[in-house]
Design a protein around this motif. Structure first.
Motif, PDB file in Angstrom:
ATOM      1  N   THR A 105      49.301  18.802  33.465  1.00  0.00           N
ATOM      2  CA  THR A 105      48.489  18.765  32.245  1.00  0.00           C
ATOM      3  C   THR A 105      49.384  18.981  31.032  1.00  0.00           C
ATOM      4  OG1 THR A 105      48.037  21.135  32.328  1.00  0.00           O
ATOM      5  CG2 THR A 105      46.489  19.693  33.482  1.00  0.00           C
ATOM      6  N   ARG A 106      48.861  18.673  29.865  1.00  0.00           N
ATOM      7  CA  ARG A 106      49.629  18.853  28.627  1.00  0.00           C
ATOM      8  C   ARG A 106      49.955  20.305  28.369  1.00  0.00           C
ATOM      9  NH1 ARG A 106      47.955  15.126  23.795  1.00  0.00           N
ATOM     10  NH2 ARG A 106      48.417  17.096  22.801  1.00  0.00           N
ATOM     11  N   SER A 107      49.065  21.192  28.776  1.00  0.00           N
ATOM     12  CA  SER A 107      49.304  22.617  28.532  1.00  0.00           C
ATOM     13  C   SER A 107      50.465  23.153  29.371  1.00  0.00           C
ATOM     14  CB  SER A 107      48.039  23.417  28.818  1.00  0.00           C
ATOM     15  OG  SER A 107      47.685  23.327  30.178  1.00  0.00           O
ATOM     16  N   ASP A 108      50.826  22.442  30.418  1.00  0.00           N
ATOM     17  CA  ASP A 108      51.983  22.859  31.217  1.00  0.00           C
ATOM     18  C   ASP A 108      53.294  22.607  30.481  1.00  0.00           C
ATOM     19  OD1 ASP A 108      50.414  23.683  33.353  1.00  0.00           O
ATOM     20  OD2 ASP A 108      50.423  21.694  34.269  1.00  0.00           O
ATOM     21  N   TRP A 109      53.287  21.649  29.550  1.00  0.00           N
ATOM     22  CA  TRP A 109      54.517  21.253  28.870  1.00  0.00           C
ATOM     23  C   TRP A 109      54.602  21.749  27.427  1.00  0.00           C
ATOM     24  CZ3 TRP A 109      58.179  19.218  31.829  1.00  0.00           C
ATOM     25  CH2 TRP A 109      57.804  18.644  33.030  1.00  0.00           C
ATOM     26  N   LEU A 110      53.462  21.894  26.785  1.00  0.00           N
ATOM     27  CA  LEU A 110      53.455  22.234  25.357  1.00  0.00           C
ATOM     28  C   LEU A 110      52.946  23.657  25.155  1.00  0.00           C
ATOM     29  CD1 LEU A 110      51.916  18.887  24.116  1.00  0.00           C
ATOM     30  CD2 LEU A 110      54.330  19.523  24.158  1.00  0.00           C
ATOM     31  N   ALA A 111      53.699  24.424  24.399  1.00  0.00           N
ATOM     32  CA  ALA A 111      53.350  25.832  24.205  1.00  0.00           C
ATOM     33  C   ALA A 111      52.096  25.978  23.352  1.00  0.00           C
ATOM     34  CB  ALA A 111      54.514  26.570  23.561  1.00  0.00           C
ATOM     35  N   TRP A 112      51.859  25.073  22.407  1.00  0.00           N
ATOM     36  CA  TRP A 112      50.717  25.230  21.508  1.00  0.00           C
ATOM     37  C   TRP A 112      49.418  24.672  22.090  1.00  0.00           C
ATOM     38  CZ3 TRP A 112      54.860  22.011  20.491  1.00  0.00           C
ATOM     39  CH2 TRP A 112      54.615  20.662  20.594  1.00  0.00           C
ATOM     40  N   GLU A 113      49.478  24.016  23.232  1.00  0.00           N
ATOM     41  CA  GLU A 113      48.268  23.517  23.883  1.00  0.00           C
ATOM     42  C   GLU A 113      47.627  24.635  24.680  1.00  0.00           C
ATOM     43  OE1 GLU A 113      46.365  20.668  24.335  1.00  0.00           O
ATOM     44  OE2 GLU A 113      47.488  19.808  22.680  1.00  0.00           O
ATOM     45  N   GLY A 114      46.335  24.722  24.585  1.00  0.00           N
ATOM     46  CA  GLY A 114      45.608  25.718  25.371  1.00  0.00           C
ATOM     47  C   GLY A 114      45.275  25.175  26.747  1.00  0.00           C
ATOM     48  N   GLU A 115      44.882  26.072  27.607  1.00  0.00           N
ATOM     49  CA  GLU A 115      44.491  25.653  28.944  1.00  0.00           C
ATOM     50  C   GLU A 115      43.221  24.831  28.853  1.00  0.00           C
ATOM     51  OE1 GLU A 115      43.195  27.706  33.153  1.00  0.00           O
ATOM     52  OE2 GLU A 115      44.273  28.889  31.685  1.00  0.00           O
ATOM     53  N   ARG A 116      43.087  23.899  29.738  1.00  0.00           N
ATOM     54  CA  ARG A 116      41.920  23.025  29.724  1.00  0.00           C
ATOM     55  C   ARG A 116      40.659  23.848  29.958  1.00  0.00           C
ATOM     56  NH1 ARG A 116      41.639  18.229  34.018  1.00  0.00           N
ATOM     57  NH2 ARG A 116      43.762  18.994  34.146  1.00  0.00           N
ATOM     58  N   THR A 117      39.642  23.619  29.156  1.00  0.00           N
ATOM     59  CA  THR A 117      38.365  24.310  29.350  1.00  0.00           C
ATOM     60  C   THR A 117      37.372  23.318  29.929  1.00  0.00           C
ATOM     61  OG1 THR A 117      37.700  23.784  27.092  1.00  0.00           O
ATOM     62  CG2 THR A 117      38.755  25.928  27.464  1.00  0.00           C
TER      63      THR A 117
END
Length: 184
Positions: A161-173
């Protein structure tokens, strides 16, 4: 006067005596039964049946068959490894980590030792036919590696997921859940 030792038991006498020829009976021998052959008859039959050496083509054909068996061997291990991966579950435990490690290590080491594995089958007559066999061997090992990647993904260790790579992305809700969060 010294006493003589007692006579040996009957089973010792039976063991040391020549076998008694069996009387002819009206019951025939069962199918597939072969009577014992005396040593004289064995030596005569071995003199008559001399094994000829296989030709070069026969040896090449045999080597290619053995090479195919070796190339298909990783595919025979695939179902058992898949069952083992399923049975270990998706949690991080020492057993599942070791199984995944071996699932990655074994195919990589097998592909790296490809030339050494097929060296006994390499002759001028089989060199062209071994290319396809080696390709199949590599593909079967890649299937094993694919099983390892599937297991790592099931354990949640692959960054997908994007949150695994980007620090500013939150975990998928999730907008819906089949089970309330408190139950988990």
């Amino acid at each position: 006067m010294p006493s003589q030792p007692p006579p040996p038991p009957q089973w010792v006498l039976d063991l040391n005596s020549a076998p008694v020829s069996k009387p002819k009976s009206s019951i025939p021998d069962p199918p597939g039964y072969t009577a014992t052959v005396s040593s004289k008859q064995k030596s005569q039959s071995s003199k008559n049946a001399v094994r000829k050496a296989p030709t070069l083509e026969e040896m090449d054909t045999l080597k290619v068959k053995k090479a195919w068996e070796l190339a298909i061997a990783p595919a025979k291990q695939l179902p058992m490894n898949a069952i083992g991966m399923y049975m270990t579950g998706n949690t991080l435990q020492i057993f599942s980590i070791f199984m995944v490690f071996t699932l990655f290590k074994t195919p990589v080491m097998a592909v790296l030792s490809l030339q050494r594995v097929f060296a006994p089958f390499e002759t001028p007559g089989t060199s062209n036919r071994l290319i396809a066999i080696k390709v199949v061997y590599v593909l079967m090992n890649m299937l094993m590696l694919g099983l390892g990647i599937w297991k790592v993904n099931q354990m949640g260790l692959l960054p997908t997921t994007r949150s695994d790579w980007l620090a500013w992305e939150g975990e998928r809700t999730w907008s819906e859940r089949a089970v309330p969060r408190e139950w988990l």
